[in-house]
Design an enzyme around this catalytic site. Structure first.
Site, PDB file in Angstrom:
ATOM      1  CE  LYS A  54      -3.793  -2.433   2.205  1.00  0.00           C
ATOM      2  NZ  LYS A  54      -4.504  -2.847   3.410  1.00  0.00           N
ATOM      3  CD  GLN A  98      -3.683  -4.413   6.583  1.00  0.00           C
ATOM      4  OE1 GLN A  98      -3.779  -3.413   5.876  1.00  0.00           O
ATOM      5  NE2 GLN A  98      -4.076  -5.595   6.169  1.00  0.00           N
ATOM      6  CG  ASP A 121      -9.973  -0.385   4.739  1.00  0.00           C
ATOM      7  OD1 ASP A 121      -9.823  -0.744   3.563  1.00  0.00           O
ATOM      8  OD2 ASP A 121      -9.371  -0.885   5.704  1.00  0.00           O
TER       9      ASP A 121
HETATM   10  N1  GUN Z   1      -6.925  -6.947   6.289  1.00  0.00           N
HETATM   11  C1  GUN Z   1      -7.147  -7.737   5.205  1.00  0.00           C
HETATM   12  N2  GUN Z   1      -7.742  -7.026   4.233  1.00  0.00           N
HETATM   13  C2  GUN Z   1      -7.913  -5.781   4.704  1.00  0.00           C
HETATM   14  C3  GUN Z   1      -8.473  -4.595   4.157  1.00  0.00           C
HETATM   15  O1  GUN Z   1      -8.961  -4.530   3.024  1.00  0.00           O
HETATM   16  N3  GUN Z   1      -8.459  -3.518   4.980  1.00  0.00           N
HETATM   17  C4  GUN Z   1      -7.947  -3.560   6.227  1.00  0.00           C
HETATM   18  N4  GUN Z   1      -7.976  -2.456   6.952  1.00  0.00           N
HETATM   19  N5  GUN Z   1      -7.420  -4.626   6.754  1.00  0.00           N
HETATM   20  C5  GUN Z   1      -7.403  -5.735   5.989  1.00  0.00           C
END
Ligand code: GUN
Length: 296
Positions: A54, A98, A121
């Site tokens: 990311k 995350q 998100d």
């Molecule tokens: N953990 C696995 N996939 C994701 C996601 O799309 N967003 C977040 N914040 N955590 C994750």
């Protein structure tokens, strides 16, 4: 093999290039550099890989990007404090926490602290409610990526029967909302669903978001269906020599080879939905930056 492969590399490459152009235009025309902050608590190996990707991809698109790596024993109050600081940070337009968080931290309370306008998100109650109400929302990245690939690969979706297997807040539920928004007839299946194979066989669009390796078999797939595999499961190699060496590979929730002989379209794992998730995060950050500055 009869199915057309929906290649995540092609779609994510195109979306990332479009986002980079939008970033350049925001910088040039408005002196706004979209900024993303990612918070990672603990040392979960898969999360480390996602977070690095990311960060690298947002920088590559010309954005401002900061990653906060906090130790596994960080308290809930400390994470909430950081989220609140970022809510007021004018250089930051998107904040992503995350998941999963360590057991001592409530995901719900952390997300409640986040400004919904920076929730790239789409996980706050506000954005989930906006999405369910058909209002403009920041939408969770993985289902958003699935929808973009479906629309571009399959074309018209209105009236199609869609089955989403999995009801998670991150994928299944928002995916169902997006499909409803595209005028599909949507069923959400889960672990208590009766005759899951029979239900899946009715689906013209089948989205697998269960987190169980290769659970959806070829004979669960309706001939010609579009199969979107959201699963990312690490399993031992079937080759006993590699398995004995502790080597693992990544497979989806769909038995790809079998399903691809029946489906009309299918996403591979790896190389499918996963690549789109990060591209959609970048897109959401640009969207958030535009909205925060009143440009949408
Ligand atoms: N953990 C696995 N996939 C994701 C996601 O799309 N967003 C977040 N914040 N955590 C994750």
């Amino acid at each position: 093999m009869s199915a057309t492969i929906i290649d995540g590399k092609v779609y994510s490459g195109a979306l990332t290039a479009k986002v980079a152009e939008e970033v350049a235009a925001l910088v040039r025309d408005h002196a706004i550099k979209p900024g993303l902050a990612v918070i990672l608590v603990g040392e979960d190996p898969a999360s480390q890989i996602y977070v690095r990707s990311k960060n690298e991809q947002s920088l590559a698109a010309g954005m401002h990007s900061v990653t906060y790596r906090l130790p596994a024993e960080t308290t809930e109050a400390e994470v909430i404090d950081l989220v609140r600081q970022l809510n007021f940070d004018r250089a930051i337009h998107g904040v992503l926490v995350q998941l999963p968080l360590p057991a001592q931290i409530s995901e719900k309370r952390v997300l409640e602290a986040l400004d919904p306008d920076k929730d790239v998100d789409g996980l706050t109650v506000t954005n989930a409610g906006r999405l369910a109400s058909g209002l403009p929302a920041l939408t969770p990245c993985t289902p958003l990526g699935c929808m973009i690939m479906l629309r571009e690969a399959v074309g018209a979706l209105a009236g199609k029967r869609a089955v989403v297997v999995g009801r998670s807040v991150l994928v299944g539920r928002p995916m169902a909302q997006l499909l409803i928004g595209a005028d599909c007839t949507v069923t959400v299946a889960h672990s208590k669903t009766r005759d899951l194979p029979g239900l899946c066989r009715e689906a013209e669009i089948l989205v697998a978001a269960i987190g169980r390796p290769q659970m959806i078999r070829g004979d669960w797939v309706r001939p010609g269906a579009a199969v979107i595999d959201v699963g990312i499961n690490r399993v031992p190699f079937s080759d006993p020599v590699k398995a004995a060496a502790g080597k693992t590979k990544v497979v989806g929730d769909v038995a790809f080879k079998e399903a691809s002989e029946v489906a009309g379209w299918i996403t591979p794992v790896p190389g499918g939905v996963g690549l789109m998730t990060v591209a959609c995060l970048l897109q959401n950050t640009v969207t958030a930056a535009r909205r925060i500055h009143g440009l949408e």
